[in-house]
Each structure stands twice: as structure tokens, then as C-alpha cells.
Design a protein around this motif. Structure first.
Motif, short mmCIF file in Angstrom:
data_model
loop_
_atom_site.label_atom_id
_atom_site.label_comp_id
_atom_site.label_asym_id
_atom_site.label_seq_id
_atom_site.Cartn_x
_atom_site.Cartn_y
_atom_site.Cartn_z
N ALA A 50 4.69 -31.57 -32.07
CA ALA A 50 5.47 -32.07 -30.93
C ALA A 50 6.34 -33.40 -31.21
CB ALA A 50 4.67 -32.38 -29.63
N TYR A 51 7.37 -33.44 -31.71
CA TYR A 51 8.13 -34.66 -32.24
C TYR A 51 8.69 -35.56 -31.28
CZ TYR A 51 8.64 -32.10 -36.75
OH TYR A 51 8.42 -31.56 -37.90
N THR A 52 8.60 -36.98 -31.47
CA THR A 52 9.09 -37.94 -30.72
C THR A 52 10.26 -38.39 -31.61
OG1 THR A 52 7.73 -39.55 -31.46
CG2 THR A 52 6.97 -38.27 -29.42
N SER A 106 10.07 -41.35 -32.86
CA SER A 106 9.61 -41.97 -33.83
C SER A 106 8.80 -41.38 -34.76
CB SER A 106 8.59 -43.30 -33.00
OG SER A 106 7.60 -42.75 -32.32
N SER A 107 8.84 -40.00 -34.94
CA SER A 107 8.14 -39.25 -35.73
C SER A 107 8.96 -39.30 -37.15
CB SER A 107 8.15 -37.66 -35.24
OG SER A 107 7.41 -37.67 -34.03
N GLU A 108 7.91 -39.50 -38.17
CA GLU A 108 8.38 -39.76 -39.38
C GLU A 108 9.46 -38.50 -39.98
OE1 GLU A 108 6.64 -40.62 -43.92
OE2 GLU A 108 5.56 -40.92 -42.28
N PRO A 109 9.22 -37.23 -39.69
CA PRO A 109 10.15 -36.35 -40.09
C PRO A 109 11.50 -36.51 -39.34
CG PRO A 109 8.25 -35.32 -39.70
CD PRO A 109 7.97 -36.57 -39.16
N ILE A 110 11.57 -36.91 -37.94
CA ILE A 110 12.80 -37.08 -37.49
C ILE A 110 13.63 -38.27 -38.08
CG2 ILE A 110 13.83 -37.59 -35.10
CD1 ILE A 110 12.66 -34.77 -35.50
N ILE A 111 12.68 -39.48 -38.01
CA ILE A 111 13.31 -40.66 -38.69
C ILE A 111 14.05 -40.18 -40.15
CG2 ILE A 111 12.99 -42.81 -39.75
CD1 ILE A 111 11.04 -43.05 -37.37
N GLU A 112 13.29 -39.66 -40.95
CA GLU A 112 13.84 -39.11 -42.32
C GLU A 112 14.99 -38.44 -42.19
OE1 GLU A 112 12.81 -40.28 -45.43
OE2 GLU A 112 11.95 -41.93 -44.16
N SER A 113 14.91 -37.23 -41.15
CA SER A 113 16.10 -36.26 -41.32
C SER A 113 17.43 -37.01 -40.68
CB SER A 113 15.67 -35.08 -40.63
OG SER A 113 15.40 -35.27 -39.22
N ASP A 114 17.06 -37.87 -39.93
CA ASP A 114 18.15 -38.56 -39.32
C ASP A 114 18.89 -39.49 -40.48
OD1 ASP A 114 18.10 -38.05 -36.56
OD2 ASP A 114 16.93 -39.56 -35.81
N LYS A 115 18.15 -40.20 -41.27
CA LYS A 115 18.58 -40.84 -42.34
C LYS A 115 19.38 -40.15 -43.30
CE LYS A 115 15.61 -43.55 -44.39
NZ LYS A 115 14.36 -44.13 -44.83
N TYR A 155 16.11 -27.52 -41.58
CA TYR A 155 15.42 -26.68 -40.77
C TYR A 155 13.91 -26.57 -41.12
CZ TYR A 155 14.81 -23.22 -44.76
OH TYR A 155 14.44 -22.46 -45.91
N ALA A 156 13.28 -25.51 -40.75
CA ALA A 156 11.77 -25.57 -40.75
C ALA A 156 11.05 -26.54 -40.29
CB ALA A 156 11.54 -24.94 -42.28
N MET A 157 11.38 -27.04 -39.36
CA MET A 157 10.81 -28.36 -38.83
C MET A 157 9.48 -27.93 -37.70
SD MET A 157 12.16 -30.92 -40.07
CE MET A 157 12.32 -32.46 -39.21
N GLY A 158 9.47 -26.58 -37.32
CA GLY A 158 8.41 -26.21 -36.43
C GLY A 158 8.61 -26.72 -34.84
N ALA A 159 9.71 -27.39 -34.69
CA ALA A 159 9.92 -28.09 -33.39
C ALA A 159 10.02 -27.12 -32.39
CB ALA A 159 11.22 -29.11 -33.44
N GLU A 160 10.81 -25.96 -32.40
CA GLU A 160 10.86 -25.13 -31.28
C GLU A 160 9.65 -24.72 -30.55
OE1 GLU A 160 14.33 -24.67 -34.06
OE2 GLU A 160 12.11 -24.46 -34.37
N PRO A 161 9.66 -24.49 -29.02
CA PRO A 161 8.52 -24.48 -28.36
C PRO A 161 7.89 -23.17 -28.65
CG PRO A 161 10.48 -24.40 -27.14
CD PRO A 161 10.99 -24.94 -28.29
N TRP A 162 8.61 -22.31 -29.11
CA TRP A 162 7.97 -20.88 -29.38
C TRP A 162 7.18 -20.80 -30.68
CZ3 TRP A 162 13.26 -21.34 -28.80
CH2 TRP A 162 13.87 -21.20 -30.07
#
Length: 544
Positions: A502-504, A506-515, A487-494
Motif C-alpha cells: 500500500a504505497y503513499t 512518501s514511499s521510497e519506490p514512488i519517490i525513486e520512480s518519480d525521480k 511496472y511490477a510495483m504491486g500497487a493494484e488492489p487486486w
């Protein structure tokens, strides 16, 4: 005859302001306000008046959101901003002098304090700080100073409540200007109310979503609008004849179950029949477009405890807190490193703003709720650029024997720490962990507080990083949860007006959390990244 009631609509945005800038915590504390006003706000506006086209162009590029340019440049006339800037420098000359005095004091002690007695330097402390600071050394003879923080709030030249106000308007989308770089002014669709934040009128206004206001109460609030005559019709359009929400069974717990609901970012609502605990509240308004979400209407009538993890703008949001104040019994906050510029007291700040029943909880101290429910402060390392900041705390929360931990943006800098936490608190059932592992540069939040400029290499090396996969996995191994929620990823639009994220893929937090999710699944642990809204089943608890 029943008198007519007026109910504030659920999509009315309420932005708190200090001197026409979005009110975040560093703008409340007088010393940090002075530094940010002169070293950030004034410089942004000087840049805008010199090159408004560059600001307007930058505002169109989503990749630049969060940068230090005026994002709402198309709404502002350069001459208007130029006049505002000149008047601000004149009207707030004491704040400008305070900022310079802090810089001068830093220079004085660095040049003159060489390990000998500091007594002779007191008479050379800049005049605005005379009687307001104590000089000191640490045990390695490095000089510093301690602000007597309450005195700054007591001085109306430094803490001027007349600069506090709130802008109300209809909100139909999540697209809002970034808070650190864009001033706010009353526009055609906005009503500005000049009400200091400690006023009980806020409780009346925001409780009216459910309970309504009388005509006399509406008029009392409207009387604080400088442009009352021209804004009355717009102000009344913010209200409905029906409540924005009513208490339903969905908002109450009827049996011995424990419910956890995710409201976005770091906002977790933990409920049992006997208590409710809300973490780092940032609540969306009622907006029909965009992803599904929970909003104010989904909260219980009473929130027993709000726990605040740390003093960053995406975890302490006065816009939400002012709207919850009428229904919260207790606010739990970490203590600060008393008197340091970079770590203003959260408790003192909230007290000045009119919040009541504030519990300052230290590491491993306990708030006992009842015989089987408690809140324990847990050390929070990382995400603060290695600055001496103590106002940060993770929370161990036990409700009816179920053990959760909300770690916010903690980073596992010292693996032995969580072994010690495990020794003291035992294994847990559910872990909430932030994985914004590539955070903002140090200067993004703390740059204006430095007396000189930060070297770029230092600024980038000391980013405000949360956990990556390896860091989070070690915490998981130590605490042995059966369920891990990122949680606490700041991804929600609000959240974009606060986090600018604005994640994609290839964003490092997305890659690391997927791992991390993949690693948990290999060990047959439940794990997922939260987004938008979710109701979480806690499963079986470890009973004492």
C-alpha cells in the motif's frame, strides 16, 4: 433440441489450495513445503490459538498487511484451528520428519564436513533423506547438499496430491486475506472441490467461461465437492446461461500493428497478427468497483507464449495459470540451481501440476517464433537476497523488428552486465522495469528454509530489492530505449492479497520512480509508471 450450456461467471474467484493454504510455488515443491508447514504455518496457528484477539486486532490494521498473523481471524473459531493443527501434525508426520531431517542434515555437514571426504557421512544422513540427497563441497570447501528433486515428487508421503483442492466463490471486491499467513477453509459462500491440479477438469471448468459445460460435465465437477448435497445450489449459482465473454475484434489483431496491453503489476500482453506473448500473468476477475482493469475476457483465445521471470508469489500465480492453461501453447521458464532447497525447479513443478510444453530457457538462449520475432533470456541480478538462486530471467522480446525488454525486479548490481547485454542484443525500443526498490526482508520468503534464525541486521540488509532511480537509469543509458515503463510495483488492489503493498507519496519506490521519470523527461524520453490498465503504442521500431 439444443442442450443447455453452463458458463462460469467472470467474477468467480478460484483459489487453489494445498492442505487449506493458498497454493504458491514453495508449497508445491515437497522439500520447501515441509519447511514452510512446520516453521511457518504451524507456528502461525499455534500463535493464533494462544492469542486469537491479537490476530483479530492486527487484521484490522492496514499497515500490518503481509505480517505473519491470521488475517481472516474473525471467520475462524480458535477451537476449530486447534483441532486442525493437531490433526495436521498427526496426519502429516512424514512432512514434519522431513523438515527436521533437513535441519539435522544442515547441522551434520556444518559440524562434520571440514574439507575431507564426505563418504563416511552418507550413513549418517537422517533416514527420511536417505537415498534422496548428494553431499558435496564447493571449490572453497564449503559443504552443501543436492536434493534429488524428482524423488520427492515420486514419494506420496512427501507429495500428496489429495491435499490439492480449489475454493470457488463469488468475488465482489479486491479485499482478500494475505496468502502467506491465512489458511482457507470452506465457508457458507464457498464450494471446495478436491481436484488435484494436474486434472483436465480444470481446463473444462475455466474454458467454460467461453464455451460452456453440459449438465453432465457440471455434475462431474460437482462430484468432487465433499459437501456436494449442501453445496449444489451454490455451485450452480456460479454459472450463467450466457458466455462470460466472446471473441471480439478488440481481442484480435487484424493488421501488421503491434499492440501492448498492461494488465497490472508485471503482466504485459504483446500481440501481433502472428503471435501473442504474456508475461508473469496475474489477471483480475470481472469486478465493477475499484480502478479500471483488464480481465480474463480481454485475453485472446490463444496465447502462444507465457514467459515467467522468477519464482516469487507475485510472478508465478497458479490461480491465474490454472485458468489460462487451456489456451496457452508454450510456457517459458528459467532453469534452477539444480537440487538446492531455496531454488526448486519451475519446470519440474509445472510438469507435476499438469502443464504441457514447458521450455526451460537459459541466459542468452533464444526461442525463435518466426523470421522476425524471438524471445531471448537475459540475466536477472538482484531481488533474491544474494542467495544462490538461478531460476530468474529477464526477457528480450523482438516482435516484427520492435525490441522490448521485460526486466521484472532486476537490480543493476553489476553495471557492466547491461553493457554486455547491449553488445550482444543491441539497443532496444521499449523497456519495462520494476522499481520496488525497498523490498521485503529476506526472511519474508526464505526465512522458513533456514535451519537457524536469521540475525535481524542480516535480514534487513539483504532485502528483496528491485531497482532504484540510479540503478534503473544506468540500465536505460546502456540499452537506449525510446520509451521506459515502470511496472511490477504491486500497487493494484487486486494484487494486495499477494503483495500486501500500500504505497503513499512518501514511499521510497514512488519517490525513486518519480525521480527516474523526471530524469527521462529531461532527456526527452517517454517515461511513466503504469497502474491499472493501459494500451501502449510502440511507435517506430528499429528495423534490422
Amino acid at each position: 433440441m439444443v442442450s443447455k450450456r453452463f458458463y462460469l461467471k467472470g467474477n468467480i474467484q478460484a483459489e487453489p489450495l494445498v492442505n487449506n493454504w493458498y497454493a504458491w510455488s514453495m508449497l508445491i515443491s515437497p522439500a520447501t513445503n515441509a519447511m514452510i508447514t512446520t516453521k511457518q504455518h504451524h507456528r502461525i496457528l499455534e500463535s493464533y490459538t494462544a492469542n486469537p484477539e491479537i490476530h483479530a486486532s492486527s487484521a484490522q490494521k492496514k499497515s500490518l498487511k503481509g505480517g505473519l498473523f491470521v488475517e481472516n481471524a474473525n471467520e475462524l473459531e480458535p477451537e476449530f484451528i486447534k483441532d486442525f493443527l493437531e490433526q495436521d501434525k498427526q496426519n502429516r508426520a512424514e512432512i514434519v520428519a522431513l523438515s527436521q531431517a533437513i535441519d539435522d542434515l544442515q547441522k551434520l555437514i556444518q559440524e562434520e564436513a571440514k574439507g575431507m571426504s564426505l563418504e563416511s557421512l552418507y550413513e549418517r544422513i537422517p533416514e527420511p533423506l536417505q537415498g534422496m540427497v548428494e553431499l558435496n563441497y564447493d571449490l572453497n570447501n564449503y559443504p552443501s547438499f543436492r536434493l534429488i528433486e524428482p524423488l520427492f515428487y515420486m514419494n506420496p508421503k512427501f507429495y500428496d496430491k489429495s491435499l490439492q483442492s480449489i475454493n470457488l466463490c463469488h468475488l465482489n471486491s479486491d479485499d482478500r486475506p494475505f496468502i502467506l499467513s491465512s489458511p482457507r477453509f470452506e465457508g457458507d459462500n464457498t464450494v471446495n472441490l478436491q481436484i488435484p491440479f494436474d486434472s483436465p477438469l480444470y481446463e473444462k471448468l475455466f474454458a467454460s467461461k467461453q464455451h460452456g459445460l453440459s449438465l453432465e460435465e457440471v455434475e462431474e465437477i460437482l462430484s468432487h465437492a465433499p459437501n456436494r448435497a449442501t453445496k449444489a445450489e451454490l455451485f450452480y449459482s456460479f454459472f450463467s446461461e450466457k458466455p462470460s465473454y466472446v471473441t471480439t475484434e478488440a481481442n484480435t489483431i487484424q493488421d501488421d500493428t503491434i499492440r501492448v496491453r498492461y494488465f497490472g503489476h508485471a503482466t504485459i500482453l504483446i500481440e501481433s497478427q502472428h503471435c501473442s506473448i504474456l508475461s508473469d500473468p496475474i489477471i483480475s476477475y470481472d469486478i465493477t468497483n475499484g480502478p479500471d482493469r483488464l480481465s480474463y475476457k480481454d485475453l485472446p483465445d490463444v496465447i502462444d507464449y507465457v514467459v515467467l521471470t522468477h519464482n516469487h508469489q507475485d510472478h508465478i500465480l497458479f490461480e491465474t495459470m490454472l485458468q489460462l492453461r487451456h489456451k496457452v501453447k508454450y510456457w517459458v521458464v528459467p532453469p534452477s540451481a539444480s537440487g538446492t532447497l531455496q531454488d526448486p525447479s519451475i519446470k519440474l513443478m509445472l510438469t507435476q501440476l499438469g502443464f504441457k510444453n514447458i521450455i526451460e530457457l537459459s541466459e542468452f538462449e533464444t526461442v525463435t517464433i518466426n523470421s522476425d520475432s524471438r524471445i531471448v533470456g537475459v540475466p536477472f541480478f538482484g531481488e533474491h537476497g544474494d542467495l544462490n538462486i538461478q531460476s530468474k530471467l529477464a526477457y528480450f522480446i523482438e516482435v516484427q523488428g520492435h525490441k522490448l525488454m521485460c526486466t521484472a525486479d532486476s537490480r543493476n548490481l553489476s553495471p557492466k552486465l547491461y553493457e554486455n547485454v547491449r553488445t550482444y542484443l543491441g539497443p532496444i525500443d521499449t523497456l519495462f522495469i520494476g522499481m520496488e526498490c525497498k523490498g521485503a526482508p529476506l526472511s519474508w520468503v526464505y526465512g522458513p528454509l533456514y535451519s537457524g534464525s536469521l540475525r535481524r541486521k542480516m535480514d534487513q540488509d539483504r532485502r528483496l530489492n528491485g531497482s532504484d532511480c540510479d540503478s534503473a537509469w544506468h540500465i536505460t543509458q546502456c540499452l537506449e530505449p525510446s520509451a521506459i515503463y515502470i511496472y511490477a510495483m504491486g500497487a493494484e488492489p487486486w494484487l494486495s492479497f499477494v503483495s500486501s503493498i500500500a504505497y503513499t507519496t512518501s514511499s521510497e519506490p514512488i519517490i525513486e520512480s518519480d525521480k527516474l521519470i523526471a530524469r527521462c523527461e529531461e532527456k526527452q524520453l517517454e517515461a511513466r509508471r503504469l497502474y491499472g490498465t493501459e494500451v501502449i503504442s510502440l511507435g517506430n521500431s528499429r528495423k534490422k
